[in-house]
Design a protein around this motif. Sequence first.
Motif, PDB file in Angstrom:
ATOM      1  N   VAL A 208       0.885  -0.984   0.037  1.00 58.24           N
ATOM      2  CA  VAL A 208       0.069  -0.061   0.163  1.00 58.24           C
ATOM      3  C   VAL A 208       1.004   1.333  -0.026  1.00 58.24           C
ATOM      4  CG1 VAL A 208      -1.863   1.233   1.313  1.00 58.24           C
ATOM      5  CG2 VAL A 208      -1.692  -1.211   1.274  1.00 58.24           C
TER       6      VAL A 208
ATOM      7  N   ALA B  15       0.386   4.652   2.360  1.00 58.31           N
ATOM      8  CA  ALA B  15      -0.276   3.937   3.624  1.00 58.31           C
ATOM      9  C   ALA B  15      -0.306   4.610   4.909  1.00 58.31           C
ATOM     10  CB  ALA B  15       0.659   2.739   3.989  1.00 58.31           C
TER      11      ALA B  15
ATOM     12  N   GLY C 140      -5.100   6.215   2.791  1.00 61.32           N
ATOM     13  CA  GLY C 140      -4.229   4.738   2.919  1.00 61.32           C
ATOM     14  C   GLY C 140      -4.235   4.199   4.159  1.00 61.32           C
TER      15      GLY C 140
ATOM     16  N   SER D 158       3.269  -1.396   4.186  1.00 59.65           N
ATOM     17  CA  SER D 158       2.929   0.156   4.076  1.00 59.65           C
ATOM     18  C   SER D 158       4.003   0.966   3.709  1.00 59.65           C
ATOM     19  CB  SER D 158       2.414   0.663   5.479  1.00 59.65           C
ATOM     20  OG  SER D 158       3.675   0.426   6.476  1.00 59.65           O
TER      21      SER D 158
ATOM     22  N   ALA E  54      -2.361   5.123  -2.944  1.00 56.38           N
ATOM     23  CA  ALA E  54      -3.427   5.792  -2.451  1.00 56.38           C
ATOM     24  C   ALA E  54      -2.285   7.283  -2.189  1.00 56.38           C
ATOM     25  CB  ALA E  54      -4.021   5.442  -0.827  1.00 56.38           C
TER      26      ALA E  54
END
Length: 200
Positions: A5, A8, A13, A28, A62
């Motif tokens: 991600v 994150a 996120g 992350s 994200a």
Amino acid sequence: MKIVVIGATGTIGRRVVEKLQSQHEVVSVGSSSGDYQVDITSVESIKKMYEDISNIDAVISATGGAAFTALPELSVEENQIAINSKLLGQINLVLIGQHYLNNNGSFTLTSGIMMDDPIRLGSSAAMANGGITGFVTSAAIELNNGLRINNVSPNVVEEALDKYGEFFKGFTAVPVDKVADAYVKSVEGAQTGQTYRIYN
Ligand SMILES: NC(=O)c1ccc[n+]([C@@H]2O[C@H](COP(=O)([O-])OP(=O)(O)OC[C@H]3O[C@@H](n4cnc5c(N)ncnc54)[C@H](OP(=O)(O)O)[C@@H]3O)[C@@H](O)[C@H]2O)c1
């Protein structure tokens, strides 16, 4: 699944990580935070990330920046921020990552409501959002090895109203929890080429 991600530690996120981490191995990633650091504006940094983190099933982006500037004042240089970050940064995660992801893996990118529902100062971000949306629709039919790709287009989220509320007067913000569900649907579902418009 092993899920990377990127972004994150951000408003969206963070909630995505919370939703996924009980069922999956989540890595992350931020530019200066998280388990791993990448700069999505740098091709070398993205390549290094894919070399360093092996066995990836899903990539969620994200993140992605853009200048919020009125069109008459928007310089070519300032517009380049969205091109380098939100547009090419995210697209390069796919162009490079398609050669690293496990078969049947997925990419989930992020655009935003401004491409459909314009606001003042939003042209540069809207440009990137529209580019991401078109890329995702098209890339989905050409990705190999069962790879899927989707795009989440959030409205302004309630949790970011302190930062962005002034720009989105009259918009009914959505809970970040609802936006995060769209990323879960993208990763755990079977759809591809979709743009999930989480506008209400
Ligand atoms: N928040 C909203 O209401 C909203 C609405 C519609 C669309 N969106 C879109 O959703 C995405 C995320 O928004 P957000 O509000 O959650 O963001 P945010 O809170 O500002 O967080 C940004 C995240 O991205 C990371 N990051 C920043 N620059 C990076 C880079 N060059 N390379 C890799 N990671 C980087 C940050 O990590 P570090 O802190 O370590 O730099 C952080 O984890 C953006 O594309 C935004 O345009 C947001």
